[in-house]
Design a protein around this motif. Structure first.
Motif, PDB file in Angstrom:
ATOM      1  N   VAL A   1       0.836  -1.308   0.147  1.00 33.19           N
ATOM      2  CA  VAL A   1       0.033  -0.090   0.019  1.00 33.19           C
ATOM      3  C   VAL A   1       0.872   1.211  -0.025  1.00 33.19           C
ATOM      4  N   GLY A   2       2.221   1.223   0.012  1.00 32.34           N
ATOM      5  CA  GLY A   2       3.083   2.330  -0.077  1.00 32.34           C
ATOM      6  C   GLY A   2       2.974   3.097   1.171  1.00 32.34           C
ATOM      7  N   LEU A   3       2.554   2.454   2.347  1.00 29.44           N
ATOM      8  CA  LEU A   3       2.702   3.328   3.599  1.00 29.44           C
ATOM      9  C   LEU A   3       3.543   2.632   4.690  1.00 29.44           C
ATOM     10  N   ARG A   4       4.079   3.673   5.458  1.00 27.87           N
ATOM     11  CA  ARG A   4       4.972   3.339   6.562  1.00 27.87           C
ATOM     12  C   ARG A   4       4.643   4.131   7.725  1.00 27.87           C
ATOM     13  N   TRP A   5       4.570   3.712   9.001  1.00 30.87           N
ATOM     14  CA  TRP A   5       4.260   4.457  10.179  1.00 30.87           C
ATOM     15  C   TRP A   5       5.248   4.111  11.458  1.00 30.87           C
ATOM     16  N   TRP A   6       5.389   5.023  12.168  1.00 41.06           N
ATOM     17  CA  TRP A   6       6.311   4.692  13.601  1.00 41.06           C
ATOM     18  C   TRP A   6       5.677   5.825  14.474  1.00 41.06           C
ATOM     19  N   ASN A   7       6.032   5.174  15.831  1.00 37.77           N
ATOM     20  CA  ASN A   7       5.746   6.232  16.834  1.00 37.77           C
ATOM     21  C   ASN A   7       6.982   6.562  17.644  1.00 37.77           C
ATOM     22  N   GLU A   8       7.448   7.975  17.794  1.00 41.23           N
ATOM     23  CA  GLU A   8       8.683   8.190  18.420  1.00 41.23           C
ATOM     24  C   GLU A   8       7.851   9.252  19.832  1.00 41.23           C
ATOM     25  N   ILE A   9       8.869   9.113  20.649  1.00 45.76           N
ATOM     26  CA  ILE A   9       8.809   9.963  22.023  1.00 45.76           C
ATOM     27  C   ILE A   9       9.820  11.190  21.704  1.00 45.76           C
ATOM     28  N   ASP A  10       9.125  12.384  21.823  1.00 48.31           N
ATOM     29  CA  ASP A  10       9.805  13.551  21.758  1.00 48.31           C
ATOM     30  C   ASP A  10      10.383  14.001  22.944  1.00 48.31           C
ATOM     31  N   ASP A  11      11.336  15.136  22.750  1.00 48.71           N
ATOM     32  CA  ASP A  11      12.094  15.622  24.225  1.00 48.71           C
ATOM     33  C   ASP A  11      11.331  15.774  25.520  1.00 48.71           C
TER      34      ASP A  11
ATOM     35  N   GLY B   1       8.789  14.031  26.201  1.00 46.57           N
ATOM     36  CA  GLY B   1       7.885  12.762  26.647  1.00 46.57           C
ATOM     37  C   GLY B   1       6.522  12.447  26.043  1.00 46.57           C
ATOM     38  N   ASN B   2       6.084  13.309  24.926  1.00 48.49           N
ATOM     39  CA  ASN B   2       4.949  13.326  24.271  1.00 48.49           C
ATOM     40  C   ASN B   2       5.203  12.263  23.064  1.00 48.49           C
ATOM     41  N   SER B   3       4.344  11.480  22.919  1.00 46.47           N
ATOM     42  CA  SER B   3       4.230  10.434  21.708  1.00 46.47           C
ATOM     43  C   SER B   3       3.861  11.091  20.576  1.00 46.47           C
ATOM     44  N   VAL B   4       4.614  10.928  19.399  1.00 47.57           N
ATOM     45  CA  VAL B   4       4.393  11.638  18.103  1.00 47.57           C
ATOM     46  C   VAL B   4       4.255  10.565  17.097  1.00 47.57           C
ATOM     47  N   TRP B   5       3.215  10.393  16.441  1.00 47.75           N
ATOM     48  CA  TRP B   5       3.062   9.683  15.261  1.00 47.75           C
ATOM     49  C   TRP B   5       4.122  10.014  13.998  1.00 47.75           C
ATOM     50  N   LYS B   6       4.631   9.243  13.441  1.00 47.70           N
ATOM     51  CA  LYS B   6       5.235   9.660  12.007  1.00 47.70           C
ATOM     52  C   LYS B   6       4.813   8.866  10.888  1.00 47.70           C
ATOM     53  N   PHE B   7       4.516   9.476   9.732  1.00 48.39           N
ATOM     54  CA  PHE B   7       4.090   8.642   8.558  1.00 48.39           C
ATOM     55  C   PHE B   7       5.024   8.943   7.483  1.00 48.39           C
ATOM     56  N   GLU B   8       4.746   7.693   6.582  1.00 51.78           N
ATOM     57  CA  GLU B   8       5.766   8.039   5.260  1.00 51.78           C
ATOM     58  C   GLU B   8       4.756   7.354   4.267  1.00 51.78           C
ATOM     59  N   CYS B   9       4.739   7.898   2.969  1.00 48.10           N
ATOM     60  CA  CYS B   9       4.020   7.283   2.079  1.00 48.10           C
ATOM     61  C   CYS B   9       4.792   7.727   0.678  1.00 48.10           C
ATOM     62  N   LEU B  10       3.907   6.951  -0.198  1.00 48.90           N
ATOM     63  CA  LEU B  10       4.678   7.280  -1.579  1.00 48.90           C
ATOM     64  C   LEU B  10       4.000   8.631  -2.085  1.00 48.90           C
ATOM     65  N   ASP B  11       4.659   9.269  -3.354  1.00 46.58           N
ATOM     66  CA  ASP B  11       4.060  10.248  -3.752  1.00 46.58           C
ATOM     67  C   ASP B  11       2.723   9.868  -4.234  1.00 46.58           C
ATOM     68  N   GLY B  12       2.109  10.922  -4.792  1.00 43.28           N
ATOM     69  CA  GLY B  12       0.425  10.771  -5.394  1.00 43.28           C
ATOM     70  C   GLY B  12       0.542   9.663  -6.349  1.00 43.28           C
ATOM     71  N   GLU B  13       1.391   9.925  -7.419  1.00 39.92           N
ATOM     72  CA  GLU B  13       1.544   9.367  -8.529  1.00 39.92           C
ATOM     73  C   GLU B  13       1.867   8.071  -8.424  1.00 39.92           C
ATOM     74  N   SER B  14       2.586   7.684  -7.511  1.00 40.49           N
ATOM     75  CA  SER B  14       3.116   6.157  -7.202  1.00 40.49           C
ATOM     76  C   SER B  14       2.146   5.390  -6.368  1.00 40.49           C
ATOM     77  N   LEU B  15       1.446   6.365  -5.566  1.00 40.05           N
ATOM     78  CA  LEU B  15       0.323   5.492  -4.675  1.00 40.05           C
ATOM     79  C   LEU B  15      -0.849   5.173  -5.708  1.00 40.05           C
ATOM     80  N   ALA B  16      -1.122   6.035  -6.867  1.00 35.92           N
ATOM     81  CA  ALA B  16      -2.188   5.804  -7.833  1.00 35.92           C
ATOM     82  C   ALA B  16      -1.966   4.487  -8.422  1.00 35.92           C
ATOM     83  N   ARG B  17      -0.593   4.159  -8.672  1.00 37.01           N
ATOM     84  CA  ARG B  17      -0.096   2.929  -9.449  1.00 37.01           C
ATOM     85  C   ARG B  17      -0.326   1.616  -8.656  1.00 37.01           C
TER      86      ARG B  17
END
Length: 191
Positions: A76-86, A88-104
């Motif tokens: 599905v061209g997606l990736r996620w992870w969760n980090e703890i910032d300085d 102490g808050n939980s921060v969600w991080k997301f990566e995805c392919l560009d729109g053209e690649s996702l459409a393919r």
């Protein structure tokens, strides 16, 4: 001549209906099915809770890792992870392919990814209900761990998918705005 064109269309249709990443799809389903099958079969025929707990949780953890780090990216061209910032808050991080690649992306791969993600969680819920009915709190612990891993992937990929759609919309709006701006600039630069 007409039959060649027809057979070519049929071949194109058959190829487009196949999975683009069959090996990834296989492993995406393998650990889910293995964890569920092992839990069900061993809880019916073998009454060693320790073996059931260790192997089922190990298979569910392998499934979690494969989905989060491999099949999510490829299918599905997606990736996620969760980090703890300085702070102490939980921060969600997301990566995805560009729109053209996702459409393919292959629709069948995507369909398999999302349906197995949700159906696995539903299966663990049903097994949890059976554990409650049979008053087996120890087996409910196994189901709880496996369900937690499934839900973590569901939440992560659902948030990532929403973020990806938002990014695609913003990209499309920026592309349209820049095209309109360049068209207007070229129209007025003629004069």
């Amino acid at each position: 001549m007409r039959s060649d064109n027809l057979s070519e269309q049929m071949m194109t249709q058959v190829v487009s209906e196949n999975y683009a990443n069959p090996i990834t799809c296989f492993f995406h389903v393998l650990f889910k099915a293995a964890a569920l099958a092992f839990y069900i079969l061993f809880s019916l025929f073998v009454k060693s809770f320790v073996i059931i707990f260790v192997i089922t949780v190990l298979l569910a953890a392998l499934d979690f890792w494969v989905v989060k780090n491999v099949s999510g990216r490829i299918l599905v061209g997606l990736r996620w992870w969760n980090e703890i910032d300085d702070e102490g808050n939980s921060v969600w991080k997301f990566e995805c392919l560009d729109g053209e690649s996702l459409a393919r992306m292959n629709k069948k791969d995507s369909w398999l990814f999302w349906w197995t993600l949700y159906l696995t969680a539903a299966a663990w819920i049903v097994l949890g209900i059976f554990s409650l009915i049979r008053l087996e709190a120890d087996y409910l612990l196994v189901v709880g761990v496996c369900l937690s891993l499934s839900i973590a992937n569901i939440v992560g990929f659902t948030k990532c998918n929403k973020d990806a759609k938002k990014n695609i919309q913003a990209f499309a709006q920026n592309a349209i705005a820049s095209r309109v701006t360049s068209s207007l600039q070229s129209a007025f630069s003629v004069f």
